[in-house]
Design a protein around this motif. Structure first.
Motif, PDB file in Angstrom:
ATOM      1  N   GLU A 289      47.157  35.308  39.995  1.00  0.00           N
ATOM      2  CA  GLU A 289      48.220  35.569  39.014  1.00  0.00           C
ATOM      3  C   GLU A 289      48.033  36.927  38.327  1.00  0.00           C
ATOM      4  OE1 GLU A 289      48.566  32.235  36.388  1.00  0.00           O
ATOM      5  OE2 GLU A 289      49.049  30.835  37.998  1.00  0.00           O
ATOM      6  N   ILE A 290      47.611  37.907  39.116  1.00  0.00           N
ATOM      7  CA  ILE A 290      47.451  39.284  38.637  1.00  0.00           C
ATOM      8  C   ILE A 290      48.393  40.163  39.457  1.00  0.00           C
ATOM      9  CG2 ILE A 290      45.847  41.223  38.389  1.00  0.00           C
ATOM     10  CD1 ILE A 290      43.596  39.093  38.274  1.00  0.00           C
ATOM     11  N   THR A 291      49.045  41.099  38.795  1.00  0.00           N
ATOM     12  CA  THR A 291      50.032  41.950  39.459  1.00  0.00           C
ATOM     13  C   THR A 291      49.509  43.375  39.607  1.00  0.00           C
ATOM     14  OG1 THR A 291      51.812  40.646  38.471  1.00  0.00           O
ATOM     15  CG2 THR A 291      52.406  42.790  39.381  1.00  0.00           C
ATOM     16  N   LEU A 292      49.615  43.906  40.815  1.00  0.00           N
ATOM     17  CA  LEU A 292      49.337  45.319  41.078  1.00  0.00           C
ATOM     18  C   LEU A 292      50.647  45.926  41.554  1.00  0.00           C
ATOM     19  CD1 LEU A 292      47.456  47.771  41.513  1.00  0.00           C
ATOM     20  CD2 LEU A 292      46.981  46.880  43.807  1.00  0.00           C
ATOM     21  N   ARG A 293      51.172  46.897  40.796  1.00  0.00           N
ATOM     22  CA  ARG A 293      52.470  47.463  41.175  1.00  0.00           C
ATOM     23  C   ARG A 293      52.487  48.970  40.906  1.00  0.00           C
ATOM     24  NH1 ARG A 293      53.178  44.876  36.323  1.00  0.00           N
ATOM     25  NH2 ARG A 293      54.149  46.065  34.639  1.00  0.00           N
ATOM     26  N   TYR A 294      53.474  49.613  41.530  1.00  0.00           N
ATOM     27  CA  TYR A 294      53.646  51.056  41.348  1.00  0.00           C
ATOM     28  C   TYR A 294      54.847  51.310  40.448  1.00  0.00           C
ATOM     29  CZ  TYR A 294      54.450  55.985  42.308  1.00  0.00           C
ATOM     30  OH  TYR A 294      54.640  57.335  42.169  1.00  0.00           O
ATOM     31  N   GLN A 295      54.641  52.166  39.442  1.00  0.00           N
ATOM     32  CA  GLN A 295      55.725  52.568  38.545  1.00  0.00           C
ATOM     33  C   GLN A 295      55.854  54.089  38.602  1.00  0.00           C
ATOM     34  OE1 GLN A 295      54.325  50.940  34.811  1.00  0.00           O
ATOM     35  NE2 GLN A 295      55.345  48.967  35.160  1.00  0.00           N
ATOM     36  N   ALA A 296      57.070  54.553  38.711  1.00  0.00           N
ATOM     37  CA  ALA A 296      57.304  55.996  38.865  1.00  0.00           C
ATOM     38  C   ALA A 296      56.678  56.800  37.732  1.00  0.00           C
ATOM     39  CB  ALA A 296      58.809  56.262  38.940  1.00  0.00           C
ATOM     40  N   ALA A 297      56.766  56.270  36.515  1.00  0.00           N
ATOM     41  CA  ALA A 297      56.285  57.027  35.353  1.00  0.00           C
ATOM     42  C   ALA A 297      54.767  56.976  35.200  1.00  0.00           C
ATOM     43  CB  ALA A 297      56.953  56.496  34.083  1.00  0.00           C
ATOM     44  N   SER A 298      54.165  55.841  35.534  1.00  0.00           N
ATOM     45  CA  SER A 298      52.731  55.665  35.251  1.00  0.00           C
ATOM     46  C   SER A 298      51.867  55.450  36.488  1.00  0.00           C
ATOM     47  CB  SER A 298      52.538  54.491  34.286  1.00  0.00           C
ATOM     48  OG  SER A 298      53.220  53.341  34.757  1.00  0.00           O
ATOM     49  N   GLY A 299      52.465  55.508  37.689  1.00  0.00           N
ATOM     50  CA  GLY A 299      51.686  55.327  38.907  1.00  0.00           C
ATOM     51  C   GLY A 299      51.308  53.868  39.113  1.00  0.00           C
ATOM     52  N   TYR A 300      50.152  53.629  39.745  1.00  0.00           N
ATOM     53  CA  TYR A 300      49.700  52.260  40.006  1.00  0.00           C
ATOM     54  C   TYR A 300      49.094  51.656  38.738  1.00  0.00           C
ATOM     55  CZ  TYR A 300      50.486  52.525  45.014  1.00  0.00           C
ATOM     56  OH  TYR A 300      51.080  52.608  46.252  1.00  0.00           O
ATOM     57  N   VAL A 301      49.537  50.446  38.415  1.00  0.00           N
ATOM     58  CA  VAL A 301      49.009  49.743  37.238  1.00  0.00           C
ATOM     59  C   VAL A 301      48.699  48.298  37.616  1.00  0.00           C
ATOM     60  CG1 VAL A 301      50.181  51.167  35.519  1.00  0.00           C
ATOM     61  CG2 VAL A 301      51.343  49.161  36.447  1.00  0.00           C
ATOM     62  N   ILE A 302      47.731  47.735  36.911  1.00  0.00           N
ATOM     63  CA  ILE A 302      47.343  46.344  37.116  1.00  0.00           C
ATOM     64  C   ILE A 302      47.629  45.589  35.829  1.00  0.00           C
ATOM     65  CG2 ILE A 302      44.938  46.821  36.455  1.00  0.00           C
ATOM     66  CD1 ILE A 302      44.068  44.691  38.433  1.00  0.00           C
ATOM     67  N   SER A 303      48.239  44.411  35.936  1.00  0.00           N
ATOM     68  CA  SER A 303      48.603  43.660  34.734  1.00  0.00           C
ATOM     69  C   SER A 303      48.372  42.172  34.946  1.00  0.00           C
ATOM     70  CB  SER A 303      50.065  43.917  34.361  1.00  0.00           C
ATOM     71  OG  SER A 303      50.923  43.542  35.425  1.00  0.00           O
ATOM     72  N   GLY A 304      48.170  41.470  33.830  1.00  0.00           N
ATOM     73  CA  GLY A 304      47.905  40.035  33.863  1.00  0.00           C
ATOM     74  C   GLY A 304      46.965  39.673  32.740  1.00  0.00           C
ATOM     75  N   ASP A 305      46.497  38.435  32.735  1.00  0.00           N
ATOM     76  CA  ASP A 305      45.537  38.000  31.725  1.00  0.00           C
ATOM     77  C   ASP A 305      44.248  38.802  31.877  1.00  0.00           C
ATOM     78  OD1 ASP A 305      44.489  35.909  29.736  1.00  0.00           O
ATOM     79  OD2 ASP A 305      43.070  35.733  31.398  1.00  0.00           O
ATOM     80  N   GLU A 306      43.752  39.381  30.787  1.00  0.00           N
ATOM     81  CA  GLU A 306      42.601  40.281  30.864  1.00  0.00           C
ATOM     82  C   GLU A 306      41.347  39.579  31.380  1.00  0.00           C
ATOM     83  OE1 GLU A 306      40.175  43.635  30.683  1.00  0.00           O
ATOM     84  OE2 GLU A 306      42.352  43.367  30.809  1.00  0.00           O
ATOM     85  N   ARG A 307      41.158  38.349  30.965  1.00  0.00           N
ATOM     86  CA  ARG A 307      39.977  37.605  31.442  1.00  0.00           C
ATOM     87  C   ARG A 307      40.055  37.420  32.958  1.00  0.00           C
ATOM     88  NH1 ARG A 307      38.123  31.773  28.916  1.00  0.00           N
ATOM     89  NH2 ARG A 307      36.119  31.564  30.004  1.00  0.00           N
ATOM     90  N   ALA A 308      41.245  37.076  33.446  1.00  0.00           N
ATOM     91  CA  ALA A 308      41.435  36.895  34.893  1.00  0.00           C
ATOM     92  C   ALA A 308      41.217  38.208  35.634  1.00  0.00           C
ATOM     93  CB  ALA A 308      42.835  36.353  35.169  1.00  0.00           C
ATOM     94  N   ILE A 309      41.678  39.322  35.039  1.00  0.00           N
ATOM     95  CA  ILE A 309      41.506  40.638  35.675  1.00  0.00           C
ATOM     96  C   ILE A 309      40.023  40.970  35.802  1.00  0.00           C
ATOM     97  CG2 ILE A 309      41.811  43.129  35.331  1.00  0.00           C
ATOM     98  CD1 ILE A 309      44.575  42.497  34.142  1.00  0.00           C
ATOM     99  N   ARG A 310      39.266  40.765  34.732  1.00  0.00           N
ATOM    100  CA  ARG A 310      37.835  41.107  34.774  1.00  0.00           C
ATOM    101  C   ARG A 310      37.089  40.261  35.807  1.00  0.00           C
ATOM    102  NH1 ARG A 310      35.982  42.079  28.461  1.00  0.00           N
ATOM    103  NH2 ARG A 310      37.801  43.327  27.845  1.00  0.00           N
TER     104      ARG A 310
END
Length: 661
Positions: A111-132
């Protein structure tokens, strides 16, 4: 390899450049032969291989490259695009796009998202504990690169605080906690925290539930984490929220340790019980006996405590030896996987193969320490003429009896007879079959005590061997009293008598099922709180008839205590019994149904509503009735009818259908 053609050509060009600098021939290509090296130079290249894998010559493998990509995205404050990664990794755009695709798929499962945004490039988002926690295995790959002196982006060495300083502070915390982290775990924790602190510097914070906080507040790790984070806040100029302290506590609780504190933790009693259960089951399934089970229990408990917390807090780990353990010790791994159910049940979570491999290493090393040879898994075919229900019933009994045995297949008599050869150690059959070179055991669908004893020996691989001295002694006695016409044939028959390859049983008159299950011995819709009470109640009609003595009831209960719930021969059905000498006055049987299921095992898996007490006076006279009972119970529909029957007449009608003389 998951790389483009362009990348392959670029790699070959790089290799040729390196080979030329070492005055070696380049990679050659010739027609359909494809690419090859000068055969006379292969040994020289192998000797120089170490210099290829370090410094600026080293090119990360796929998993290392993806770790570099993900951690760069997760810990960078800059806008990052594919062009930036092409400069960093020196691989093609298509290769990097494939890497990003694979990373997205892996992270999405958590349940973590890795996506590309034109303004900010590649970003990772989701619950911080899950990301770590998702970053942990990738940080492990980076630690392996550092350990092997491989290069990676130099800006990674910059952070709010160095990993070496984190390592030093962790060692101070070890002294406070009076424990010792495993060396590799200390290195891994240092690097994990180094990257987590970089995330914190970017403003990412974890959130811990109030319930978890209340539990963690009572631990020594939480108090030590407060002092540790005070140092970090001061030295790294980081804003440390309380939740970060609790998160660090979970990491410490779940870290592998070489030495535990002398003061016992509250959970140690639970874990020690789990270790004891696992050791008991391992011995049962592997058909071995540890000489020092208490010492093994202590050793295993020390490993299980952090493993328990890893399961509770969903903290994954990497075991680089997992594949080699599966390959080198498949039997130990498989048995460990079975006995790990005790830990999984306590933590309400499933163990990964990496965790199971670590446990298997403990059992395997202890076996080597005690000089126990590797486990030889026996295999068997089950042949049955009464249908799949009876076959499965017999299979359940064999697995309960022997534990670690491979059932190669459930065959009909026709299917068995069509086999050219038997690729199993022995055969168990409920119907007479031909001999095909492997021992055949002709048994009854519900195994008798004698059958169990014999099959247990075969399952362990410890069946009695022929003593040629006994064979020759018996032959000499016979020769003294008669003229031997065919010496070799007689020797063969003596060997077969002492150690038959085809085990059969005598036949004689036996009572049928409705001779034993009568109006006086069938009781419906009873109640009981425990399996002991259920057995006692079911045996009462036989006590009333003086068919058995009270000692027989005690023996049935004691047998389950000693051997486990082996009497549960099918779902919802138990057939408690003991030996004739334990107090049987006459051949008898009772059937009792219960309103609610009764648990016959500690884990609650063996639920029973139908208890059939069998009291046999010998090994033969009850067998016909027992076979008829097996036929009656071989279909789930009929078993359900017996359990749900409201009146005695409907039960007797069912029994009569299977009581042919």
């Amino acid at each position: 390899m998951n790389v483009s053609t362009r990348t392959v050509y670029a790699e070959i060009k790089r290799m040729n450049s390196w080979l030329e600098t070492h005055q070696l021939s380049g990679v050659q290509r010739k027609g359909q032969r494809g690419y090859y090296l000068n055969p006379h130079e292969k040994e020289i290249i192998i000797q120089k291989a170490d210099t290829i894998l370090v410094g600026h010559d080293y090119e990360p493998c796929v998993k290392e490259r993806r770790a570099i990509l993900l951690l760069t995205i997760a810990c960078s404050e800059h806008c990052l695009r594919i062009d930036d990664f092409m400069k960093m990794t020196k691989v093609s755009r298509n290769t990097l796009l494939e890497d990003m695709k694979q990373l997205k798929e892996t992270l999405s499962k958590q349940e973590i998202t890795l996506r590309y945004q034109a303004a900010s490039g590649y970003v990772i988002s989701g619950d911080e504990r899950a990301i770590r926690l998702a970053l942990k295995p990738y940080i492990h790959f980076i630690r392996t690169m550092i350990k092997n002196e491989k290069t990676f982006p130099s800006f990674w060495l910059k952070g709010p605080i160095s990993s070496k300083r984190v390592h030093h502070l962790l060692q101070q915390s070890e002294q406070e906690l009076k424990l010792e982290f495993a060396d590799e775990m200390l290195d891994q924790l240092s690097l994990d925290l180094f990257f987590y602190f970089k995330r914190m510097k970017l403003g990412h914070a974890v959130h811990i539930s109030n319930e978890e906080k209340r539990t963690l507040q009572e631990t020594e790790e939480c108090l030590a984490a407060i002092r540790f984070m005070a140092h970090i806040q001061k030295e790294a100029s980081l804003i440390v929220h309380d939740d970060e302290i609790y998160f660090l506590s979970t990491l410490w609780l779940s870290a592998k340790k070489q030495k535990l504190p002398s003061i016992k933790k509250p959970e140690e009693h639970l874990i020690r019980t789990i270790a004891r259960q696992m050791i008991f089951d391992f011995q049962r399934y592997a058909c071995i006996s540890f000489q020092e089970p208490k010492a093994l229990e202590q050793n295993l408990t020390m490993h299980l405590i952090p493993a328990y917390y890893r399961l509770i807090y969903h903290i994954g780990m990497i075991n680089e030896l997992t594949d080699s353990i599966k390959k080198a010790q498949p039997e130990v791994f498989e048995i460990t996987q079975k006995v790990a159910c005790h830990l999984e049940k306590a933590a309400c979570s499933k163990l990964s193969d990496h965790e199971i491999a670590y446990l298997a290493m403990h059992f395997g090393s202890w076996m080597r320490r005690e000089g126990i040879s590797s486990i030889a898994r026996r295999s068997v075919y089950i042949v049955c003429g009464e249908g799949i229900g009876t076959s499965n019933m017999l299979k359940t009994q064999l697995l309960e009896l022997i534990g670690y045995i491979e059932v190669r297949g459930l065959l009909s008599k026709r299917a068995y007879e069509e086999l050219a050869a038997v690729d199993a150690d022995f055969v168990v059959s409920t119907t007479p079959i031909s001999f095909k070179g492997k021992p055949v055991h002709l048994v009854h669908p519900i195994l008798t005590a004698y059958e169990k004893k014999t099959l247990l020996q075969y399952g362990k691989g410890s069946e009695a061997k022929i003593d040629e001295n006994h064979v020759n002694a018996l032959f000499n006695i016979i020769q003294q009293h008669t003229i031997v016409q065919n010496k070799q044939a007689l020797l063969h028959d003596i060997r077969e008598l002492l150690h038959p390859t085809y085990v059969s049983y005598q036949k004689g008159w036996n009572p049928v099922l409705n001779d034993l299950l009568t109006e006086q011995t069938i009781k419906l819709h009873q109640t009981a709180d425990t399996w002991q009470e259920a057995i006692t109640k079911a045996a009462q009609p036989l006590l009333d008839q003086n068919a058995i003595k009270p000692s027989y009831v005690e023996a049935m209960i004691q047998s389950v205590h000693q051997n486990g719930p082996y009497i549960v021969i099918a779902p919802q059905v138990a057939i408690p019994h003991a030996r004739p000498e334990d107090g049987v006055n006459k051949l008898s049987m009772t059937l009792m149904s219960f309103k609610q299921p009764i648990s016959f095992s500690k884990d609650g898996k063996k639920q029973v509503r139908l208890v059939i007490v069998l009291a046999a006076i010998d090994s033969m006279s009850h067998l016909k009735a027992l076979k008829q009972l097996t036929m009656l119970l071989s279909e789930e529909k009929r078993t359900k009818q017996l359990m749900e029957a409201e009146d005695l007449a409907s039960v007797q009608k069912l029994i009569d259908q299977f009581s042919q003389v």
